[in-house]
Design a protein around this motif. Structure first.
Motif, PDB file in Angstrom:
ATOM      1  N   PRO B 280     -14.985 -13.170 -16.990  1.00 39.89           N
ATOM      2  CA  PRO B 280     -16.123 -13.089 -16.971  1.00 39.89           C
ATOM      3  C   PRO B 280     -16.457 -12.719 -18.643  1.00 39.89           C
ATOM      4  O   PRO B 280     -17.972 -12.994 -18.408  1.00 39.89           O
ATOM      5  N   GLU B 281     -15.768 -12.256 -19.500  1.00 37.06           N
ATOM      6  CA  GLU B 281     -16.236 -12.180 -20.856  1.00 37.06           C
ATOM      7  C   GLU B 281     -16.361 -13.890 -21.849  1.00 37.06           C
ATOM      8  O   GLU B 281     -16.289 -13.635 -22.856  1.00 37.06           O
ATOM      9  N   ASN B 282     -16.040 -14.769 -20.950  1.00 42.76           N
ATOM     10  CA  ASN B 282     -16.342 -15.902 -21.644  1.00 42.76           C
ATOM     11  C   ASN B 282     -17.856 -16.523 -20.856  1.00 42.76           C
ATOM     12  O   ASN B 282     -17.333 -17.864 -21.482  1.00 42.76           O
ATOM     13  N   LEU B 283     -18.197 -15.961 -20.099  1.00 43.37           N
ATOM     14  CA  LEU B 283     -19.186 -16.846 -19.620  1.00 43.37           C
ATOM     15  C   LEU B 283     -20.494 -15.870 -20.519  1.00 43.37           C
ATOM     16  O   LEU B 283     -20.761 -14.958 -20.536  1.00 43.37           O
ATOM     17  N   LEU B 284     -21.918 -16.974 -20.541  1.00 45.19           N
ATOM     18  CA  LEU B 284     -23.329 -16.634 -20.920  1.00 45.19           C
ATOM     19  C   LEU B 284     -23.542 -16.952 -19.415  1.00 45.19           C
ATOM     20  O   LEU B 284     -23.573 -17.635 -18.864  1.00 45.19           O
ATOM     21  N   VAL B 285     -24.802 -16.729 -20.197  1.00 47.88           N
ATOM     22  CA  VAL B 285     -26.036 -16.488 -19.276  1.00 47.88           C
ATOM     23  C   VAL B 285     -27.453 -16.966 -20.042  1.00 47.88           C
ATOM     24  O   VAL B 285     -27.122 -16.697 -21.077  1.00 47.88           O
ATOM     25  N   ARG B 286     -27.829 -18.087 -19.103  1.00 45.72           N
ATOM     26  CA  ARG B 286     -28.843 -18.270 -20.498  1.00 45.72           C
ATOM     27  C   ARG B 286     -30.235 -19.350 -18.902  1.00 45.72           C
ATOM     28  O   ARG B 286     -29.525 -19.048 -17.170  1.00 45.72           O
ATOM     29  N   GLN B 287     -31.078 -19.381 -19.380  1.00 47.92           N
ATOM     30  CA  GLN B 287     -32.113 -19.841 -18.926  1.00 47.92           C
ATOM     31  C   GLN B 287     -31.967 -21.451 -18.286  1.00 47.92           C
ATOM     32  O   GLN B 287     -31.186 -21.417 -18.569  1.00 47.92           O
ATOM     33  N   ALA B 288     -32.400 -21.154 -16.684  1.00 47.93           N
ATOM     34  CA  ALA B 288     -31.703 -22.746 -16.230  1.00 47.93           C
ATOM     35  C   ALA B 288     -31.875 -23.455 -16.919  1.00 47.93           C
ATOM     36  O   ALA B 288     -31.088 -25.092 -16.884  1.00 47.93           O
ATOM     37  N   ASP B 289     -33.031 -23.953 -17.719  1.00 46.83           N
ATOM     38  CA  ASP B 289     -33.657 -25.229 -18.874  1.00 46.83           C
ATOM     39  C   ASP B 289     -33.191 -24.772 -20.039  1.00 46.83           C
ATOM     40  O   ASP B 289     -33.208 -26.248 -21.186  1.00 46.83           O
ATOM     41  N   CYS B 345     -23.035 -20.040 -18.173  1.00 49.69           N
ATOM     42  CA  CYS B 345     -22.637 -21.062 -19.065  1.00 49.69           C
ATOM     43  C   CYS B 345     -21.158 -21.177 -19.588  1.00 49.69           C
ATOM     44  O   CYS B 345     -20.908 -19.852 -20.008  1.00 49.69           O
ATOM     45  N   TRP B 346     -20.660 -22.146 -20.055  1.00 47.54           N
ATOM     46  CA  TRP B 346     -19.136 -21.915 -20.849  1.00 47.54           C
ATOM     47  C   TRP B 346     -19.023 -22.697 -21.680  1.00 47.54           C
ATOM     48  O   TRP B 346     -18.633 -24.439 -21.574  1.00 47.54           O
ATOM     49  N   ASP B 347     -17.600 -22.497 -22.863  1.00 54.58           N
ATOM     50  CA  ASP B 347     -17.311 -22.925 -23.352  1.00 54.58           C
ATOM     51  C   ASP B 347     -16.152 -24.016 -22.648  1.00 54.58           C
ATOM     52  O   ASP B 347     -15.117 -23.443 -22.631  1.00 54.58           O
ATOM     53  N   PRO B 348     -15.606 -25.620 -22.588  1.00 53.92           N
ATOM     54  CA  PRO B 348     -14.475 -25.978 -21.657  1.00 53.92           C
ATOM     55  C   PRO B 348     -13.624 -25.738 -21.979  1.00 53.92           C
ATOM     56  O   PRO B 348     -12.459 -25.547 -21.451  1.00 53.92           O
ATOM     57  N   GLY B 349     -12.809 -25.033 -23.583  1.00 53.94           N
ATOM     58  CA  GLY B 349     -12.334 -24.779 -24.168  1.00 53.94           C
ATOM     59  C   GLY B 349     -11.445 -23.203 -23.949  1.00 53.94           C
ATOM     60  O   GLY B 349     -10.271 -22.898 -23.532  1.00 53.94           O
ATOM     61  N   ARG B 350     -12.458 -22.411 -23.121  1.00 52.27           N
ATOM     62  CA  ARG B 350     -12.132 -21.064 -22.463  1.00 52.27           C
ATOM     63  C   ARG B 350     -11.884 -21.097 -20.625  1.00 52.27           C
ATOM     64  O   ARG B 350     -12.045 -19.917 -20.996  1.00 52.27           O
ATOM     65  N   ALA B 351     -11.825 -22.016 -20.705  1.00 56.33           N
ATOM     66  CA  ALA B 351     -11.490 -22.139 -19.390  1.00 56.33           C
ATOM     67  C   ALA B 351     -10.068 -22.975 -19.431  1.00 56.33           C
ATOM     68  O   ALA B 351      -9.452 -23.402 -19.512  1.00 56.33           O
ATOM     69  N   VAL B 352      -9.438 -22.502 -17.867  1.00 62.19           N
ATOM     70  CA  VAL B 352      -7.884 -22.546 -17.817  1.00 62.19           C
ATOM     71  C   VAL B 352      -8.157 -23.277 -15.450  1.00 62.19           C
ATOM     72  O   VAL B 352      -9.086 -23.249 -15.160  1.00 62.19           O
ATOM     73  N   LEU B 353      -7.789 -24.728 -15.751  1.00 62.68           N
ATOM     74  CA  LEU B 353      -8.063 -25.780 -14.545  1.00 62.68           C
ATOM     75  C   LEU B 353      -6.408 -25.204 -13.766  1.00 62.68           C
ATOM     76  O   LEU B 353      -4.876 -24.976 -14.697  1.00 62.68           O
ATOM     77  N   VAL B 354      -6.906 -24.577 -12.346  1.00 65.09           N
ATOM     78  CA  VAL B 354      -4.735 -24.364 -11.611  1.00 65.09           C
ATOM     79  C   VAL B 354      -5.160 -24.911 -11.249  1.00 65.09           C
ATOM     80  O   VAL B 354      -6.100 -25.550 -10.535  1.00 65.09           O
ATOM     81  N   ASP B 355      -4.116 -25.431  -9.848  1.00 66.98           N
ATOM     82  CA  ASP B 355      -4.327 -25.910  -8.673  1.00 66.98           C
ATOM     83  C   ASP B 355      -4.590 -24.584  -7.425  1.00 66.98           C
ATOM     84  O   ASP B 355      -4.339 -23.632  -7.794  1.00 66.98           O
ATOM     85  N   ASP B 356      -5.524 -25.023  -6.859  1.00 65.57           N
ATOM     86  CA  ASP B 356      -6.229 -24.623  -6.067  1.00 65.57           C
ATOM     87  C   ASP B 356      -4.947 -23.827  -5.008  1.00 65.57           C
ATOM     88  O   ASP B 356      -4.013 -24.816  -3.996  1.00 65.57           O
ATOM     89  N   GLY B 357      -4.687 -23.007  -4.667  1.00 67.26           N
ATOM     90  CA  GLY B 357      -3.310 -22.361  -3.977  1.00 67.26           C
ATOM     91  C   GLY B 357      -3.650 -22.659  -2.348  1.00 67.26           C
ATOM     92  O   GLY B 357      -2.626 -23.088  -2.205  1.00 67.26           O
ATOM     93  N   GLU B 358      -4.980 -22.802  -2.039  1.00 65.39           N
ATOM     94  CA  GLU B 358      -4.571 -22.886  -0.613  1.00 65.39           C
ATOM     95  C   GLU B 358      -4.340 -24.577  -0.142  1.00 65.39           C
ATOM     96  O   GLU B 358      -3.419 -24.740   0.826  1.00 65.39           O
ATOM     97  N   ALA B 359      -4.673 -25.472  -1.083  1.00 67.36           N
ATOM     98  CA  ALA B 359      -4.670 -26.645  -0.988  1.00 67.36           C
ATOM     99  C   ALA B 359      -3.136 -27.173  -0.647  1.00 67.36           C
ATOM    100  O   ALA B 359      -2.103 -27.363  -0.196  1.00 67.36           O
TER     101      ALA B 359
END
Lengths: 290, 361
Positions: B280-289, B345-359
């Protein structure tokens, strides 16, 4: 509903509870409390007011011998039932539900036949060349007179009273938290030390309850010593019966009965105090919050 | 207290119960001497069973356990020389505090003087001085907890095991004891193994966290490693709050989420089906445009805003119907309100890609 409940609260609720208890209370008063009081009163009033009955009770060598013999037999029966019942109850408390039900059934089995029938069965078993005598002689204890002796009386009474020892023991043991034993092991205690230092002390309330029940029942036992024992070895119950039935000495019988009541009451008090001392009174000191 | 600590090593430990259920599924783990390690997981995840195999109360079906380099797989609990704090303390109710603590000193060849010195030292350390003659029943929950700790530490075991020791305490006392346990660990220097289902206890206390689920060890790492680089969807969702964008991996660097391409850093995953996880702390809210080219952005609808003093928690609903949350410092003025359509919005460096547990399951 709520209004009714409120109306029933306090005084009126207590009154209605009392009304419900009345029939049982009446039975107890008429058939238990009254005879006890009447018999006790006669022991103090006849032949003249005073404690003469009690003085003669202790002065009379026969009564004293019988009283001591009764207490010794009761103590012996209590000790033997405890030794037999403790491992049995321990096994019951450890078993799974199936085995436990079977063990409980075996303990309760005697309750489903009458005391009289069991006592007669013991007469057959304790015959001079009966099963018990044969068994005893095969382990080198032959020649012990069983029928008409204190040994036979003790054996029969032990069998009859065993459930009264097993059940309180089991009831206490099954409530002992087994994690306490795990905790003891984790601190390096052997199985034996954990048993002696943790399990046995925590089972003491059951031991006390079982011993009191068996001892109290033993000193009042009448049918078994009457049928299996000999008249020369009679116990206090038989003495009371003789005084009431043959000698019509109600005051003397009353004095012995009062003595038995006092012994019972003292035992109960001592056992209760002992249990409190061991486990600490639940409300002493109170919780101490940080 | 002298420093005395041992490492613990599990090699392919498996426990299959008689009912056929698997308690521990091929767990291997190395714990260094003196570490504070937390076993974290939901109930039934195998963390307590694993602790019990180390304690010796549960015999593993296969695999081996070493404590201080010695194979103890077949050694009974009484010979493992471990300190154990049980979930409900398991204090001896018929003994005073002193006798409870003295119990474990029996048969260790200590003089009377040494025994009473050890008892005094350990009771001072857990701050229970003056209560030696009380029975456990006469103590509060927090004090009982301290007796349990003193009892397990008095014989200076090289490893201390604790099974959800704080679960019976109320919140304020739990926070206080958590600080105390950390202090005692630093004072004693013994290896601490601590089982909990509470992520805050795990994050706050541990050198390393071992995350359990369904009998398996999912991930082992420092609290910040587990929080910042969860290796599975389960890890991301069990520790802390997460925003999860499930989708299909379309190239080595993009995942398609509800028709929107999202970039991620690091290599492509093994599976086509994956999820991007953002805290949550790595996300930003911006106007839609108000989009920026270097950021990922996803349209969202604000469903709720809660004010927490230092920050605002904004609940949002994403295109695929999933919900998420983000945090905004309350020092900036509130620019949005419930029902607004915005860009998250977020900076791609501040996110993690994981396997989808369910799949994967």
């Amino acid at each position: 509903m709520a209004a009714t409940a409120r109306r029933l609260s306090g005084r009126s609720r207590r009154t209605s509870a009392l009304l419900l208890m009345l029939p049982a209370l009446a039975v107890v008063l008429v058939f238990f409390v009254y005879p006890v009081i009447a018999l006790s009163a006669r022991s103090f009033l006849e032949p003249e007011p005073g404690v003469s009955q009690y003085v003669s009770l202790f002065a009379d060598g026969t009564t004293r011998t019988i009283l001591v013999r009764t207490l010794v037999v009761a103590a012996l029966v209590t000790a033997v039932t405890l030794v037999l019942a403790y491992p049995y109850a321990y096994l019951m408390s450890l078993s799974g539900p199936g085995v436990r039900a079977l063990l409980l059934f075996l303990v309760l089995l005697p309750f489903w036949s009458s005391l009289m029938a069991r006592t007669f069965a013991w007469i057959v078993l304790l015959q001079p060349r009966g099963i018990v005598a044969t068994l005893l002689s095969s382990i080198g204890l032959g020649g012990v007179p069983l029928l008409g002796s204190q040994v036979g009386v003790t054996i029969a009474m032990t069998q009859v009273l065993l459930p009264f020892m097993v059940l309180p023991l089991f009831n206490t043991m099954v409530r002992i938290d087994r994690r306490l034993l795990s905790a003891a092991h984790s601190m390096g205690a052997s199985k034996f030390r954990a048993l002696v230092r943790v399990f046995v002390p925590l089972s003491m309330p059951g031991v006390a309850a079982g011993c009191v029940i068996v001892f109290v029942l033993s000193i009042g036992f009448w049918v078994t010593p009457r049928l299996i024992g000999s008249p020369q070895q009679s116990l206090i119950g038989q003495l009371i019966e003789t005084k009431v039935g043959t000698l019509l000495d109600f005051a003397g019988a009353g004095a012995i009965s009062v003595l038995l009541l006092v012994i019972t009451a003292v035992l109960l008090l001592v056992a209760g105090a002992g249990a409190r001392l061991l486990l600490g009174s639940p409300d002493s000191g109170g919780r101490n919050d940080e | 207290m002298s420093t005395n600590s041992s490492g613990v090593r599990l090699r392919s430990v498996t426990k299959r119960f008689r009912s056929g259920t698997i308690g521990i599924d091929n767990a291997s783990l190395t714990i260094e001497g003196g570490e504070f390690v937390t076993f974290l997981g939901p109930s039934g995840s195998g963390k307590t069973t694993t602790l019990n195999t180390i304690a010796g109360f549960v015999r593993p079906t296969s695999g081996s356990i070493e404590i201080g380099g010695r194979d103890v797989t077949k050694v009974p609990p009484s010979k493992r020389n471990l300190g154990i704090v049980f979930q409900n303390y398991a204090l001896f109710p018929h003994m005073s505090v002193r006798d409870n603590v003295a119990f474990g000193l029996h048969g260790r060849g200590l003089s009377k003087h040494e025994v009473s010195k050890r008892i005094n030292d350990v009771l001072t350390m857990v701050r229970l001085g003056g209560l030696e003659d009380r029975r456990p029943k006469q103590l509060s929950g927090g004090q009982q907890q301290r007796v349990a700790l003193a009892r397990a530490l008095v014989y200076q075991p090289p490893v201390l095991l604790m099974d959800e020791p704080l679960s019976a305490l109320d919140k304020a006392l739990r926070d206080q004891m958590q600080v105390e346990i950390g202090r005692i660990h630093r004072e004693v220097g013994t290896t601490f193994l601590f089982v909990t289902h509470d992520q805050n206890e795990a994050l706050g206390l541990s050198d390393r966290i071992v995350l359990f689920n369904e009998g398996r060890i999912l991930q082992v790492g420092t609290p910040s490693e587990l929080y910042e680089q969860p290796r599975s969807l389960f890890a991301a969702q069990f520790l802390g709050e997460s925003n999860v964008f499930r989708g299909r991996v379309t190239s080595a660097q993009t995942l398609e989420f509800a028709g929107v391409p999202l970039r991620f850093n690091g290599g492509a995953p093994a599976t086509k089906s994956a999820a991007i996880v953002v805290r949550p702390e790595n996300l930003l809210v911006r106007q839609a445009d108000e989009a920026r080219p270097d950021e990922n952005q996803v349209s969202a609808l604000i469903t709720n805003i809660s004010y927490f003093g230092s920050f605002r928690s904004i609940m949002v609903s994403y295109l695929d119907g999933s919900s998420g949350q983000l945090r905004e410092s309350a020092s900036s003025e509130a620019r949005f309100s419930r029902g607004d359509n915005v860009s998250v919005c977020w900076d791609p460096g501040r996110a993690v890609l994981v396997d989808d547990g369910e799949a994967a399951a």
